[in-house]
Design a protein around this motif. Structure first.
Motif: not given
Length: 413
Positions: A346-359
């Protein structure tokens, strides 16, 4: 103008944050050139969460490669995908009796003598040590960080789904190769495929993440010998009750000169950091440059292991875009995950990195990254067959948001 004055509190998981502050691992001296049965060994760098000296095994010409076998049927066991054995029957592998969480990974410039390994095992707090063979191996045109292991004993140092898969380790023991889910799924190495390396044909017998940084492939030690991978030049160390940074310093005094040590799952004693000054993060002009650079690559194809400027994988795009703004970030997704504090989505701003665990072979492993664009959008290099694009942020298997701190990112190796 992006507002970077907001204080970030209670946003860091201790292990991930403190990992970024460990001492930089420096390059060792060049390895002496050695001749092995089928290959010439060269010095290269880069492994996991540390800069580790390994050996590169160039691919041989394909004229001696055996005929490829047909793709085998896939079986899923405890979350680990394996291929049914074809011509070579599975070899006996000892049953799993315990699991040792790995904390440090060692690669030496030459084989480690038994006396040295014994000294490492006797250090206070070291619970278990496992020998391995490490090299960067050319496979079908890709550079793949590969370990040669004893399937009966090494399995105890891998994530639970991997460790518990008897079929996986029987396939490895039978002379096949286990590759990471990312390499298999996005790198064009499907189950049952035969890949070319060092004049030989190796069948992909399983997908399984080993939980050790950039290690993307595992073979048996017998197969490693046939490929010319140096013997006994690596160690996996389990020490669950010792500060990993202190243990690393101790081991460097025991190991031969030029040895490299990377932290895998650090044990940390430093206090958790809860507040951050605005100056710890990228400036608005730097963010604008990074976003503009990333957007300039829209439409470029995804290629596993690619770092630009014309093709990219997910973390390669991040590293390249931030480099255009003068920000040095590490190469691999899970390294980028510790390059600053975690913040709520909810506090993400442009330029922050988003991560996932798809493995699916290791549900805790961070395997994908994207750049937050703003307004619920992200810029990413998604997967093989796709291109760099802007798309809505998805929360399935979401791991978290990281705000890049240049000082921290530059120290993650």
């Amino acid at each position: 103008m992006l507002d970077r004055r907001t204080r970030v509190s209670g946003l860091i998981h201790e292990a991930r944050q403190d990992l970024a502050y460990r001492p930089r691992i420096r390059y060792g001296r060049r390895l002496p050139r050695q001749v092995f049965p089928a290959v010439v060994l060269l010095l290269v760098a880069a492994l996991a969460t540390g800069v580790v000296v390994v050996t590169q095994l160039p691919e041989r010409s394909p004229e001696t490669v055996a005929m490829r076998r047909p793709v085998a049927r896939q079986t899923v066991q405890s979350g680990v995908a394996t291929a049914e054995p074809t011509h070579t029957p599975p070899q006996p592998v000892a049953a799993l009796t315990s699991i040792h969480r790995p904390h440090l990974f060692v690669v030496a410039a030459k084989p480690l003598r038994s006396a040295v390994v014994a000294k490492v095992a006797q250090v206070a707090g070291v619970r278990a040590v496992e020998r391995a063979d490490a090299a960067e191996v050319g496979m079908d045109g890709k550079r793949v960080q590969t370990l040669g292991v004893n399937p009966s004993t090494f399995r105890a140092y891998t994530p639970k789904p991997t460790a518990r898969s008897d079929r996986l380790w029987r396939n490895v023991s039978a002379g096949e190769i286990a590759v990471s889910f990312v390499l298999g799924n996005d790198g064009g190495m499907p189950l049952g495929k035969s890949v070319t390396t060092a004049g030989r044909s190796l069948r992909v017998g399983a997908y399984a993440t080993m939980g050790m940084g950039a290690i993307d492939a595992v073979v048996s030690r017998q197969t490693a010998r046939a490929l010319g991978i140096p013997e006994n030049n690596a160690l996996v160390v389990s020490a669950p009750k010792v500060d990993s940074a202190k243990l690393r310093r101790t081991l460097l005094r025991i190991l031969p000169r030029g040895s490299q040590i990377a932290t895998i799952n650090p044990v940390l004693s430093a206090p958790q950091r809860t507040t951050w000054a605005a100056s710890a993060f990228m400036t608005a002009p730097q963010i604008k440059v990074a976003l503009t650079a990333a957007a300039s690559k829209l439409g470029r194809p995804y290629v596993w292991g690619a770092e630009g400027p014309d093709t990219f994988d997910c973390s390669g795009l991040v590293q390249w875009a931030y480099a255009q703004a003068g920000i040095k970030v590490p190469r691999v997704t899970h390294q980028q995950f510790v390059s600053g504090p975690q913040i709520p989505l909810s506090q993400a701003q442009p330029g922050d990195l988003l991560f996932w665990r798809h493995d699916p072979t290791n549900p805790t492993y961070v395997s994908h990254v994207a750049i937050y664009w703003g307004n619920g959008k992200m810029l990413q290099a998604p997967r093989t067959g796709d291109v760099v694009k802007i798309s809505p942020v998805g929360t399935r298997n979401f791991a978290g948001v990281v705000r890049i701190s240049p000082a921290i990112a530059a120290r993650v190796r």
